[in-house]
Design an enzyme around this catalytic site. Sequence first.
Site, PDB file in Angstrom:
ATOM      1  N   LYS A   1       6.954   4.100 -12.638  1.00 19.52           N
ATOM      2  CA  LYS A   1       6.904   5.550 -12.710  1.00 19.52           C
ATOM      3  C   LYS A   1       5.919   6.075 -11.680  1.00 19.52           C
ATOM      4  O   LYS A   1       5.000   5.336 -11.328  1.00 19.52           O
ATOM      5  CB  LYS A   1       6.536   6.034 -14.111  1.00 19.52           C
TER       6      LYS A   1
ATOM      7  N   TYR B   1       2.918  11.093 -18.423  1.00 23.12           N
ATOM      8  CA  TYR B   1       2.948  10.585 -19.800  1.00 23.12           C
ATOM      9  C   TYR B   1       3.022  11.734 -20.796  1.00 23.12           C
ATOM     10  O   TYR B   1       3.726  11.652 -21.806  1.00 23.12           O
ATOM     11  CB  TYR B   1       1.716   9.716 -20.086  1.00 23.12           C
TER      12      TYR B   1
HETATM   13  P1  NDP Z   1      -2.475  -0.268  -6.251  1.00 27.90           P
HETATM   14  O1  NDP Z   1      -3.047   0.572  -5.194  1.00 27.90           O
HETATM   15  O2  NDP Z   1      -3.407  -1.049  -7.095  1.00 27.90           O
HETATM   16  O3  NDP Z   1      -1.458  -1.314  -5.596  1.00 27.90           O
HETATM   17  C1  NDP Z   1      -0.398  -0.919  -4.802  1.00 27.90           C
HETATM   18  C2  NDP Z   1       0.096  -2.121  -3.994  1.00 27.90           C
HETATM   19  O4  NDP Z   1       1.237  -1.695  -3.276  1.00 27.90           O
HETATM   20  C3  NDP Z   1      -0.898  -2.636  -2.965  1.00 27.90           C
HETATM   21  O5  NDP Z   1      -1.777  -3.594  -3.474  1.00 27.90           O
HETATM   22  C4  NDP Z   1       0.024  -3.233  -1.916  1.00 27.90           C
HETATM   23  O6  NDP Z   1       0.410  -4.528  -2.331  1.00 27.90           O
HETATM   24  C5  NDP Z   1       1.274  -2.366  -2.025  1.00 27.90           C
HETATM   25  N1  NDP Z   1       1.356  -1.379  -0.932  1.00 27.90           N
HETATM   26  C6  NDP Z   1       2.328  -1.397   0.016  1.00 27.90           C
HETATM   27  N2  NDP Z   1       2.165  -0.395   0.868  1.00 27.90           N
HETATM   28  C7  NDP Z   1       1.069   0.291   0.474  1.00 27.90           C
HETATM   29  C8  NDP Z   1       0.407   1.430   0.993  1.00 27.90           C
HETATM   30  N3  NDP Z   1       0.844   2.085   2.084  1.00 27.90           N
HETATM   31  N4  NDP Z   1      -0.705   1.863   0.366  1.00 27.90           N
HETATM   32  C9  NDP Z   1      -1.166   1.243  -0.738  1.00 27.90           C
HETATM   33  N5  NDP Z   1      -0.569   0.138  -1.267  1.00 27.90           N
HETATM   34  C10 NDP Z   1       0.545  -0.337  -0.672  1.00 27.90           C
HETATM   35  O7  NDP Z   1      -1.534   0.662  -7.139  1.00 27.90           O
HETATM   36  P2  NDP Z   1      -1.084   0.440  -8.636  1.00 27.90           P
HETATM   37  O8  NDP Z   1      -0.764  -0.983  -8.845  1.00 27.90           O
HETATM   38  O9  NDP Z   1      -2.047   1.082  -9.531  1.00 27.90           O
HETATM   39  O10 NDP Z   1       0.254   1.326  -8.693  1.00 27.90           O
HETATM   40  C11 NDP Z   1       1.488   0.848  -8.201  1.00 27.90           C
HETATM   41  C12 NDP Z   1       2.631   1.525  -8.965  1.00 27.90           C
HETATM   42  O11 NDP Z   1       2.505   1.245 -10.348  1.00 27.90           O
HETATM   43  C13 NDP Z   1       2.670   3.043  -8.842  1.00 27.90           C
HETATM   44  O12 NDP Z   1       4.008   3.453  -8.834  1.00 27.90           O
HETATM   45  C14 NDP Z   1       2.008   3.521 -10.124  1.00 27.90           C
HETATM   46  O13 NDP Z   1       2.422   4.797 -10.520  1.00 27.90           O
HETATM   47  C15 NDP Z   1       2.488   2.460 -11.092  1.00 27.90           C
HETATM   48  N6  NDP Z   1       1.576   2.305 -12.228  1.00 27.90           N
HETATM   49  C16 NDP Z   1       2.118   2.307 -13.473  1.00 27.90           C
HETATM   50  C17 NDP Z   1       1.330   2.198 -14.576  1.00 27.90           C
HETATM   51  C18 NDP Z   1       1.945   2.171 -15.928  1.00 27.90           C
HETATM   52  O14 NDP Z   1       1.200   2.204 -16.907  1.00 27.90           O
HETATM   53  N7  NDP Z   1       3.273   2.072 -16.029  1.00 27.90           N
HETATM   54  C19 NDP Z   1      -0.131   2.110 -14.455  1.00 27.90           C
HETATM   55  C20 NDP Z   1      -0.601   2.030 -13.091  1.00 27.90           C
HETATM   56  C21 NDP Z   1       0.239   2.134 -12.027  1.00 27.90           C
HETATM   57  P3  NDP Z   1       0.379  -5.783  -1.320  1.00 27.90           P
HETATM   58  O15 NDP Z   1      -1.040  -5.845  -0.800  1.00 27.90           O
HETATM   59  O16 NDP Z   1       0.754  -6.915  -2.175  1.00 27.90           O
HETATM   60  O17 NDP Z   1       1.360  -5.484  -0.237  1.00 27.90           O
END
Ligand code: NDP
Length: 404
Positions: A159, A247
């Site tokens: 989401k 949410y």
């Molecule tokens: P993070 O910033 O922690 O991680 C995002 C990851 O995406 C990075 O580590 C990287 O992985 C990859 N990535 C690729 N391109 C980019 C970019 N341009 N900028 C930043 N990151 C990039 O985010 P979250 O894990 O918190 O969030 C990711 C998704 O999960 C979002 O859609 C968020 O809304 C969702 N989410 C859902 C939750 C829920 O409860 N359902 C809770 C938290 C988040 P790599 O280094 O491996 O390439």
Amino acid sequence: MANDGITRRGLIQAGGGIAATAALAGSTLAQTGGAPRVEGKPLPGGVKLPASPPQRKRPDSVGIAIVGLGGYALNQMMPRFKNAERAHIAAIVSGNPAKLKQVGDAYGVPADARYSYDRFDAIARDRRIDAVYVVLPTALHADWVVRAFAAGKHVLCEKPMALTSADCERMIAAGRRANCKLMLAYRSHFEPFNLEAMRLMKEKAVGTIRLLRTEQSYRMGPTTAAENWRVDGTLAGGGPLEDYGIYGLQSALYLTGEMPERISAEAFRPAGDPRFASIFAHVSSQWKFPSGAVAQLVTSYDSAGINMAEVRGTEGALIMDPATSYAGQKMRIEGRNAREFNPGDPDVQFARQLDHFADAIRDNKPIRTGGDMGLRDIRLIEAIYASAKAGRSVNLNPDGTMRR
Ligand code: NDP
């Protein structure tokens, strides 16, 4: 609607309409001057990698490729695969080669099932992968979901679904073309407290619903768009509403069982704060439902933490606080049917979501949180920003599109 200084004048003076305008126009690119693109990031803080890899439990377990090894994937979802009955981690996709190796080793992902973004399309030939879980920043969801469908894989997408309803429609169409399933990772639909709340509201446990209030807020520490995609409008759209307020938006819909017919909203960002250079600090909206019930939804990245939902009916009130967290939910009814509830451990939401997705794929079962739900929610977000920008309420069709 005056809201502790969140006024339309403030919105206009701070130029706060930019994100909303751009989001409505189908592009937020003007704010940081580039197309959103994938970029590998360092291993997030606090990650505990498993001492031994989780095992697949069933021969028909669905093999999932995790796309984006960020905080949510590594701290929440990947560790919960061990609790899923019918889904396992088959591959990982990341832009950070060192993280690919470290995480791949810990989760027992074979070296040839660790993909860079550049090699992603090769998953089409990898029969170990049935489905892709997209856990990337929001603006990247649409393109990577479409690419996963082009590779012939089912998709679980985090989401919010995308930044625009046009992108959501593109994702749904790609899934149909590929004849593959699309599920939104709306975990609260698999969480015992929220499921019990839905049941209670259907049973009219608080009588006829009159008022609903949701608040999803926290105070974000100092940061900039260069450090944190959540404050980069290019990647995050308008900010707290898409990320956290969604949410409350979801709760308002599944607790009332209605779609709003009218929305009025305010959105604000202060001038001179790098956190809010391209996103809003607060968004609040007021909804009117066809039954006459009204809802007040507020969300903020700049006020003390809360995650609550409250429904007030003719015979009592349902209070959920915290409402949709990873753990620690509390729920009670006040009034005629007064009691506390403890319907189960919220932790099951993660694995049940995975198993629901797997059952949909293997048994061709309907998906509770499909692409249409994701699209509906983005339409409502667009309506909220349209109202805030125009300074007047907007009327909605039953599918959430704005009435002209
Ligand atoms: P993070 O910033 O922690 O991680 C995002 C990851 O995406 C990075 O580590 C990287 O992985 C990859 N990535 C690729 N391109 C980019 C970019 N341009 N900028 C930043 N990151 C990039 O985010 P979250 O894990 O918190 O969030 C990711 C998704 O999960 C979002 O859609 C968020 O809304 C969702 N989410 C859902 C939750 C829920 O409860 N359902 C809770 C938290 C988040 P790599 O280094 O491996 O390439």
